[in-house]
Design a protein around this motif. Structure first.
Motif, PDB file in Angstrom:
ATOM      1  N   CYS A 101       0.855  -1.181   0.000  1.00  0.00           N
ATOM      2  CA  CYS A 101       0.000   0.000   0.000  1.00  0.00           C
ATOM      3  C   CYS A 101       0.896   1.237   0.000  1.00  0.00           C
ATOM      4  CB  CYS A 101      -0.956  -0.024   1.194  1.00  0.00           C
ATOM      5  SG  CYS A 101      -0.094  -0.011   2.768  1.00  0.00           S
ATOM      6  N   GLU A 102       0.340   2.421   0.143  1.00  0.00           N
ATOM      7  CA  GLU A 102       1.110   3.671   0.048  1.00  0.00           C
ATOM      8  C   GLU A 102       2.277   3.726   1.035  1.00  0.00           C
ATOM      9  OE1 GLU A 102       1.205   6.389  -1.951  1.00  0.00           O
ATOM     10  OE2 GLU A 102       0.045   5.012  -3.216  1.00  0.00           O
ATOM     11  N   GLN A 103       1.963   3.505   2.321  1.00  0.00           N
ATOM     12  CA  GLN A 103       2.978   3.725   3.363  1.00  0.00           C
ATOM     13  C   GLN A 103       3.867   2.506   3.571  1.00  0.00           C
ATOM     14  OE1 GLN A 103      -0.326   3.675   3.679  1.00  0.00           O
ATOM     15  NE2 GLN A 103      -1.045   5.095   5.267  1.00  0.00           N
ATOM     16  N   GLY A 104       3.392   1.336   3.211  1.00  0.00           N
ATOM     17  CA  GLY A 104       4.187   0.143   3.498  1.00  0.00           C
ATOM     18  C   GLY A 104       3.467  -1.096   2.995  1.00  0.00           C
ATOM     19  N   VAL A 105       3.449  -2.136   3.840  1.00  0.00           N
ATOM     20  CA  VAL A 105       2.775  -3.366   3.434  1.00  0.00           C
ATOM     21  C   VAL A 105       1.617  -3.654   4.376  1.00  0.00           C
ATOM     22  CG1 VAL A 105       4.680  -4.513   2.263  1.00  0.00           C
ATOM     23  CG2 VAL A 105       4.488  -4.662   4.749  1.00  0.00           C
ATOM     24  N   THR A 106       0.575  -4.240   3.820  1.00  0.00           N
ATOM     25  CA  THR A 106      -0.555  -4.685   4.635  1.00  0.00           C
ATOM     26  C   THR A 106      -0.333  -6.155   4.954  1.00  0.00           C
ATOM     27  OG1 THR A 106      -1.866  -3.239   3.268  1.00  0.00           O
ATOM     28  CG2 THR A 106      -3.065  -4.662   4.784  1.00  0.00           C
ATOM     29  N   VAL A 107      -0.209  -6.446   6.247  1.00  0.00           N
ATOM     30  CA  VAL A 107      -0.048  -7.831   6.697  1.00  0.00           C
ATOM     31  C   VAL A 107      -1.187  -8.103   7.649  1.00  0.00           C
ATOM     32  CG1 VAL A 107       1.458  -9.475   7.845  1.00  0.00           C
ATOM     33  CG2 VAL A 107       2.452  -7.594   6.559  1.00  0.00           C
ATOM     34  N   ALA A 108      -1.884  -9.209   7.431  1.00  0.00           N
ATOM     35  CA  ALA A 108      -3.071  -9.503   8.221  1.00  0.00           C
ATOM     36  C   ALA A 108      -3.990  -8.278   8.173  1.00  0.00           C
ATOM     37  CB  ALA A 108      -2.703  -9.894   9.642  1.00  0.00           C
ATOM     38  N   THR A 109      -4.284  -7.673   9.309  1.00  0.00           N
ATOM     39  CA  THR A 109      -5.169  -6.514   9.274  1.00  0.00           C
ATOM     40  C   THR A 109      -4.419  -5.212   9.471  1.00  0.00           C
ATOM     41  OG1 THR A 109      -5.592  -7.000  11.588  1.00  0.00           O
ATOM     42  CG2 THR A 109      -7.270  -7.686  10.018  1.00  0.00           C
ATOM     43  N   GLY A 110      -3.107  -5.335   9.730  1.00  0.00           N
ATOM     44  CA  GLY A 110      -2.363  -4.127  10.064  1.00  0.00           C
ATOM     45  C   GLY A 110      -1.542  -3.616   8.888  1.00  0.00           C
ATOM     46  N   ILE A 111      -1.237  -2.328   8.963  1.00  0.00           N
ATOM     47  CA  ILE A 111      -0.345  -1.742   7.959  1.00  0.00           C
ATOM     48  C   ILE A 111       0.990  -1.483   8.632  1.00  0.00           C
ATOM     49  CG2 ILE A 111       0.121   0.300   6.552  1.00  0.00           C
ATOM     50  CD1 ILE A 111      -2.886   0.485   6.094  1.00  0.00           C
ATOM     51  N   VAL A 112       2.064  -2.021   8.007  1.00  0.00           N
ATOM     52  CA  VAL A 112       3.387  -1.856   8.595  1.00  0.00           C
ATOM     53  C   VAL A 112       4.191  -0.943   7.676  1.00  0.00           C
ATOM     54  CG1 VAL A 112       5.449  -3.033   9.392  1.00  0.00           C
ATOM     55  CG2 VAL A 112       3.228  -4.170   9.545  1.00  0.00           C
ATOM     56  N   PRO A 113       4.695   0.152   8.207  1.00  0.00           N
ATOM     57  CA  PRO A 113       5.445   1.079   7.367  1.00  0.00           C
ATOM     58  C   PRO A 113       6.785   0.482   6.935  1.00  0.00           C
ATOM     59  CG  PRO A 113       5.478   1.793   9.652  1.00  0.00           C
ATOM     60  CD  PRO A 113       4.575   0.625   9.611  1.00  0.00           C
ATOM     61  N   VAL A 114       7.136   0.698   5.674  1.00  0.00           N
ATOM     62  CA  VAL A 114       8.413   0.216   5.143  1.00  0.00           C
ATOM     63  C   VAL A 114       9.101   1.398   4.484  1.00  0.00           C
ATOM     64  CG1 VAL A 114       9.494  -1.328   3.481  1.00  0.00           C
ATOM     65  CG2 VAL A 114       7.491  -2.087   4.757  1.00  0.00           C
ATOM     66  N   ASP A 115      10.431   1.484   4.626  1.00  0.00           N
ATOM     67  CA  ASP A 115      11.104   2.659   4.057  1.00  0.00           C
ATOM     68  C   ASP A 115      11.039   2.629   2.537  1.00  0.00           C
ATOM     69  OD1 ASP A 115      13.808   1.851   2.815  1.00  0.00           O
ATOM     70  OD2 ASP A 115      13.788   0.788   4.755  1.00  0.00           O
ATOM     71  N   GLN A 116      11.150   3.817   1.938  1.00  0.00           N
ATOM     72  CA  GLN A 116      10.789   4.012   0.533  1.00  0.00           C
ATOM     73  C   GLN A 116      11.613   3.178  -0.453  1.00  0.00           C
ATOM     74  OE1 GLN A 116       8.126   5.406  -0.855  1.00  0.00           O
ATOM     75  NE2 GLN A 116       7.460   5.574   1.284  1.00  0.00           N
ATOM     76  N   THR A 117      12.933   3.047  -0.204  1.00  0.00           N
ATOM     77  CA  THR A 117      13.748   2.300  -1.165  1.00  0.00           C
ATOM     78  C   THR A 117      13.330   0.831  -1.215  1.00  0.00           C
ATOM     79  OG1 THR A 117      15.387   2.165   0.586  1.00  0.00           O
ATOM     80  CG2 THR A 117      15.860   3.695  -1.211  1.00  0.00           C
ATOM     81  N   ARG A 118      13.073   0.235  -0.033  1.00  0.00           N
ATOM     82  CA  ARG A 118      12.667  -1.177  -0.008  1.00  0.00           C
ATOM     83  C   ARG A 118      11.271  -1.345  -0.574  1.00  0.00           C
ATOM     84  NH1 ARG A 118      13.023  -4.470   4.905  1.00  0.00           N
ATOM     85  NH2 ARG A 118      13.961  -6.109   3.672  1.00  0.00           N
ATOM     86  N   LEU A 119      10.432  -0.340  -0.283  1.00  0.00           N
ATOM     87  CA  LEU A 119       9.069  -0.393  -0.790  1.00  0.00           C
ATOM     88  C   LEU A 119       9.090  -0.399  -2.325  1.00  0.00           C
ATOM     89  CD1 LEU A 119       6.285  -0.551   0.463  1.00  0.00           C
ATOM     90  CD2 LEU A 119       6.094   1.930   0.230  1.00  0.00           C
ATOM     91  N   ALA A 120       9.967   0.444  -2.884  1.00  0.00           N
ATOM     92  CA  ALA A 120      10.085   0.517  -4.342  1.00  0.00           C
ATOM     93  C   ALA A 120      10.545  -0.838  -4.890  1.00  0.00           C
ATOM     94  CB  ALA A 120      11.070   1.614  -4.729  1.00  0.00           C
ATOM     95  N   ALA A 121      11.517  -1.446  -4.185  1.00  0.00           N
ATOM     96  CA  ALA A 121      12.021  -2.761  -4.610  1.00  0.00           C
ATOM     97  C   ALA A 121      10.915  -3.804  -4.544  1.00  0.00           C
ATOM     98  CB  ALA A 121      13.203  -3.171  -3.732  1.00  0.00           C
ATOM     99  N   CYS A 122      10.124  -3.755  -3.475  1.00  0.00           N
ATOM    100  CA  CYS A 122       9.015  -4.692  -3.308  1.00  0.00           C
ATOM    101  C   CYS A 122       8.004  -4.524  -4.435  1.00  0.00           C
ATOM    102  CB  CYS A 122       8.301  -4.461  -1.975  1.00  0.00           C
ATOM    103  SG  CYS A 122       9.218  -5.041  -0.561  1.00  0.00           S
ATOM    104  N   ARG A 123       7.742  -3.256  -4.763  1.00  0.00           N
ATOM    105  CA  ARG A 123       6.750  -2.969  -5.796  1.00  0.00           C
ATOM    106  C   ARG A 123       7.225  -3.515  -7.134  1.00  0.00           C
ATOM    107  NH1 ARG A 123       5.181   2.332  -4.185  1.00  0.00           N
ATOM    108  NH2 ARG A 123       3.620   1.317  -2.878  1.00  0.00           N
ATOM    109  N   LEU A 124       8.526  -3.325  -7.388  1.00  0.00           N
ATOM    110  CA  LEU A 124       9.110  -3.775  -8.641  1.00  0.00           C
ATOM    111  C   LEU A 124       9.014  -5.307  -8.761  1.00  0.00           C
ATOM    112  CD1 LEU A 124      10.588  -2.346 -10.991  1.00  0.00           C
ATOM    113  CD2 LEU A 124      12.727  -3.123  -9.937  1.00  0.00           C
ATOM    114  N   ALA A 125       9.225  -5.975  -7.625  1.00  0.00           N
ATOM    115  CA  ALA A 125       9.268  -7.436  -7.639  1.00  0.00           C
ATOM    116  C   ALA A 125       7.886  -8.058  -7.488  1.00  0.00           C
ATOM    117  CB  ALA A 125      10.184  -7.931  -6.519  1.00  0.00           C
ATOM    118  N   GLU A 126       6.880  -7.224  -7.277  1.00  0.00           N
ATOM    119  CA  GLU A 126       5.505  -7.717  -7.089  1.00  0.00           C
ATOM    120  C   GLU A 126       5.448  -8.791  -6.018  1.00  0.00           C
ATOM    121  OE1 GLU A 126       4.532  -8.842 -11.080  1.00  0.00           O
ATOM    122  OE2 GLU A 126       3.705  -6.856 -11.496  1.00  0.00           O
TER     123      GLU A 126
END
Lengths: 365, 301
Positions: free
Chosen positions: A247-272
Motif C-alpha cells: 500500500c502507500e505507506q508500506g505493506v498490509t499484513v493480516a489486518t495491520g499496515i506496517v510502514p516500510v522505508d521508501q527504497t525497499r518499498l520501491a524494490a518490493c513494488r518492482l518485484a511484485e
C-alpha cells in the motif's frame, strides 16, 4: 585432499527422476552439509560421489580427477554410513585397520595407525571387542575411526548421527565437528537436520526435489534464504510466512499496515511481492491496539525454560513469536505482534526471495 | 471386602478345571507320541538285543549284535561307502549351492523365474528322480548311450561299473539336493546387512576380498547348519539307491540303509538289523546335536 565437483549430475531410477542436473562445487578443506527433507536426492548425490551408484548423466570430479566411472575403491574416499556398516565378524581393531590391510600396509604400520586413531576417538580400550558388543555411540566412533585411518581425498558422511539418541547426538555433533576441523579434510555431510547443518558446516547446500536450492555459509542460509523453501526449512521454529500486499505507506499484513522505508518499498513494488517472511525471534509480543502492531489472539503458549514460544493467530495465518521466559498469557487472549520490517524478507509469487532483510549479519531491534 | 455370594461369581486362577486343563489338552498328543514314537523305539532297542529265526525272537543275546557289527566286513564296507557318498555329495552340493546362491543374489530380468526353476529338482519325488536317472544311465537304451552313439562312441556303462555307478549315484544326489542348499544359502545371503558390503567397496576391497573377508565369514554359521542338516539327511538316503542300483554292482553303492534293509527283510535277521540301525541312529543323533549347538551359537551372536 581435494575439491569435489558435481557437474550436471542427473540420476533416474526407472521413471523416477531423483537428481535433476546437480551442479555443486565443494572447495578443498571445506565441510559441506547437504541438507534437505527425505527424498530430496541428497543421499543419492552422496552415493554417486562414493561410486556406489552410477549417475544417469553428468560428471563427478574429486580433486581435478574425473571419477565418474571409477570403482569406489579407486576414488580415494572414506565414508561413514548411517547404520555404521561395521564388519560384524571382525574385532574393532580389524574393522579400523581394514582399509589399511586391503592396501597392503605392514602389520606394524597398521597397528601404529589403529592405535593413533583409536586414541583420537577414545576407543583404545575397545579394540578387542566385536561390533555387537558395543553401544550405538561406540559403534559410531569405530565407524569414524575406520574412515579417518587413511588419508583420503574426501570424507563422506551419510546421516551419521541419526541412529543415536538425542543426547548422544549433541555430543557426537561437537566431536565430529572438532575432528573434521583437526583433519581439515574436505567433508560432505548428508543430513535432514537443519541444526546439524548450521552448527557443523562451513557451507550448507539445501536441496529439494532433486534440485539444489541454495548453497552458502550457514549464516547466509539463515539470514538471506534464496527462496520460500529454504526460509521455512532452515530455522527452528521455522520462519513465519504471511500473505502481504503493498500500500502507500508500506505493506498490509493480516489486518495491520506496517510502514516500510521508501527504497525497499520501491524494490518490493518492482518485484511484485506477495508474501512476507519473519523469523520468530524478529517478532515480539506487544499490547494490542498500538499502531503498526498486528492484531491477533493467543493460540498456544509453550514455555521452553529459557524462552517462551507464543503462537498467535492472525488474520492471514498463525505466527510463532519468541517471547521472554517470563511471558504469561492465556489462550484466547487478544494480543499484538510487533516487528521491524527491516528484519523481514519478501517473496514474489514464484516463491523466490525478492527483497532480503536490510542488515546482513545483525538484527535491527 | 467381598461377601461370600459375590466371591462365588469369580473363578479363581490355578484351581479346579483351570489346573487340569493343560493336562487334558496335552493328553491326545502325548498318547500319539507314546504309541508311534516311544513304543517303537523301545521295541527296536529290545529287538537289537535278541536273535531272530524265521521272524521270531529265539534268544536274548545282550550286546552280541552290536559287537558283531564291527567284525562284519559287509557292514564296514557299507559304512565306508556311506561316508564317501555323504562327504562327496554334501561338499559338491555346498559348493554348487553357494555359487548358485551368490549368482542369484543379483537382481536382473528373469531372476525370479530362475530361482523357481532351480528349486524344482528338490520338490520331485525322489523315486521318480531315481527312475529318470536310471533311464539316463541305462547302458542299452539310456540317454547317455544314445548321446555317445550319436557322436560315434559305443555303449556307456554306468550302472554296470562299480566306480561309475557310485559317481552316478553322487551325481543324482547332487542334482536333487543342491536346490535345498541353494535355498538355505540364498535366504542366508539375503538376510545379511547391506551396508558392510558397500563400506568394504569404499574401503578398497575388490570382489574377491569382499567374498573372503565379509560374505564367507558372515555366512559361516548358515553354511554350517545347512551342511549338518544335509549330512544327517544324506546318511538316511535309501529310495534313490534302491531304485537305481539296489546297492550294486557288487557292493559299490550299497549304503548302510540298503545293507540294513537287506539284513532285515531279505535275510530276516531282525535283531542284527535293529542293532545296525540303532548304531547309525546314534551317529545321526550326534550329528543332530552338533547341528543344534551350531544353531544355538548363531542365536547367541
Amino acid at each position: 585432499m581435494g575439491s569435489v565437483v558435481f557437474k550436471n549430475v542427473v540420476k533416474n531410477f526407472g521413471a523416477l527422476n531423483v537428481l535433476r542436473s546437480l551442479d555443486l562445487t565443494v572447495p578443498d578443506h571445506k565441510f559441506l552439509a547437504l541438507l534437505g527433507p527425505s527424498g530430496c536426492g541428497k543421499t543419492t548425490a552422496l552415493r554417486i560421489l562414493a561410486g556406489l551408484d552410477m549417475p544417469t548423466a553428468g560428471k563427478v570430479f574429486i580433486g581435478e580427477r574425473d571419477v565418474t566411472r571409477l570403482q569406489p575403491r579407486d576414488r580415494d574416499i572414506a565414508m561413514v554410513f548411517q547404520s555404521y556398516a561395521l564388519y560384524p565378524q571382525m574385532t574393532v581393531a580389524d574393522n579400523i585397520g581394514y582399509p589399511l590391510w586391503i592396501r597392503g600396509t605392514s602389520e606394524a604400520g597398521r597397528k601404529a595407525k589403529i592405535g593413533e586413531v583409536a586414541a583420537i576417538l577414545e576407543i583404545g580400550h575397545l579394540l578387542d571387542r566385536r561390533p555387537r558388543q558395543l553401544s550405538g555411540g561406540q559403534r559410531q566412533r569405530v565407524a569414524l575411526a575406520r574412515a579417518i585411518v587413511r588419508d583420503p581425498a574426501a570424507f563422506l558422511m551419510d546421516e551419521p548421527l541419526s541412529n543415536l539418541d538425542a543426547r548422544l547426538r549433541l555430543t557426537m555433533r561437537g566431536e565430529i565437528k572438532r575432528l573434521c576441523q583437526r583433519l581439515s579434510a574436505t567433508t560432505i555431510y548428508v543430513t535432514h537436520d537443519q541444526v546439524e547443518a548450521l552448527t557443523m558446516a562451513d557451507l550448507v547446500a539445501v536441496m529439494q526435489g532433486g534440485e539444489l536450492q541454495q548453497m552458502a555459509p550457514p549464516i547466509e542460509i539463515y539470514d538471506r534464504p534464496a527462496n520460500r523453501f529454504v526460509a521455512t526449512f532452515v530455522g527452528n521454529p521455522p520462519m513465519n510466512i504471511l500473505p502481504a500486499a503493498l500500500c502507500e505507506q508500506g505493506v498490509t499484513v493480516a489486518t495491520g499496515i506496517v510502514p516500510v522505508d521508501q527504497t525497499r518499498l520501491a524494490a518490493c513494488r518492482l518485484a511484485e511481492i506477495v508474501e512476507i517472511g519473519l523469523r520468530p525471534e524478529d517478532c515480539s509480543v506487544a499490547p494490542p491496539g498500538e499502531a503498526g502492531v498486528l492484531q491477533g489472539e493467543i493460540y498456544v503458549v509453550e514455555p521452553m525454560g529459557n524462552e517462551t514460544l507464543v503462537n498467535v493467530r492472525l488474520e492471514g495465518g498463525n505466527v510463532q513469536v519468541r517471547a521472554g521466559r517470563d511471558f504469561r498469557g492465556v489462550v484466547g487472549e487478544s494480543i499484538g505482534v510487533a516487528f521491524d520490517p527491516a528484519n523481514a524478507c519478501f517473496f514474489n509469487s514464484g516463491g523466490l526471495t525478492a527483497v532480503h532483510r536490510v542488515n546482513n549479519n545483525g538484527r535491527v531491534k | 471386602m467381598r461377601t461370600g455370594t459375590q466371591a462365588r461369581k469369580y473363578r479363581l486362577q490355578g484351581a479346579g478345571l483351570d489346573l487340569a486343563l493343560p493336562y487334558l489338552m496335552l493328553a491326545p498328543g502325548l498318547t500319539i507320541v507314546l504309541g508311534v514314537l516311544v513304543y517303537p523305539l523301545w521295541d527296536g532297542l529290545r529287538a537289537s538285543t535278541r536273535a531272530y529265526r524265521y521272524g521270531s525272537p529265539v534268544a536274548d543275546v545282550g550286546l552280541q549284535n552290536y559287537l558283531h557289527l564291527w567284525s562284519d566286513a559287509q557292514f564296514l564296507n557299507a559304512l565306508w561307502v556311506t561316508v564317501k557318498f555323504v562327504a562327496l555329495s554334501v561338499s559338491f552340493e555346498a559348493v554348487l549351492g553357494f555359487a548358485l546362491a551368490l549368482f542369484c543374489l543379483h537382481e536382473f530380468r528373469g531372476i525370479r523365474l530362475l530361482r523357481t526353476v532351480l528349486i524344482i529338482p528338490m520338490v520331485i519325488t525322489p523315486v521318480v528322480v531315481a527312475i529318470v536317472f536310471r533311464l539316463i544311465y541305462a547302458s542299452d537304451a539310456g540317454m547317455l548311450t544314445a548321446l555317445s552313439k550319436a557322436t560315434g562312441g559305443g555303449e556307456v556303462q554306468i550302472l554296470g561299473n562299480p566306480l561309475n555307478a557310485f559317481i552316478g549315484l553322487v551325481a543324482l544326489d547332487v542334482w536333487e539336493w543342491t536346490p535345498l542348499m541353494f535355498l538355505i544359502l540364498l535366504a542366508g545371503l539375503q538376510s545379511l546387512p547391506h551396508e558392510p558390503f558397500e563400506a568394504a567397496r569404499v574401503d578398497g576391497a575388490g570382489a574377491w576380498r569382499v567374498f573372503a573377508d565379509l560374505t564367507f565369514p558372515m555366512m559361516r554359521p548358515v553354511l554350517a547348519v545347512a551342511i549338518v542338516l544335509r549330512t544327517i539327511d544324506a546318511f538316511g538316503t535309501f529310495d534313490q539307491v534302491f531304485v537305481l542300483t539296489r546297492g550294486g554292482p557288487g557292493e559299490a553303492t550299497r549304503l548302510i540303509s540298503i545293507y540294513g534293509y537287506d539284513t532285515a527283510f531279505k535275510f530276516q535277521q531282525t535283531g542284527y538289523a535293529a542293532a545296525l540301525f540303532v548304531t547309525i541312529g546314534l551317529v545321526v543323533l550326534a550329528l543332530a546335536f552338533s547341528a543344534i549347538r551350531l544353531l544355538r551359537r548363531v542365536d547367541a551372536s
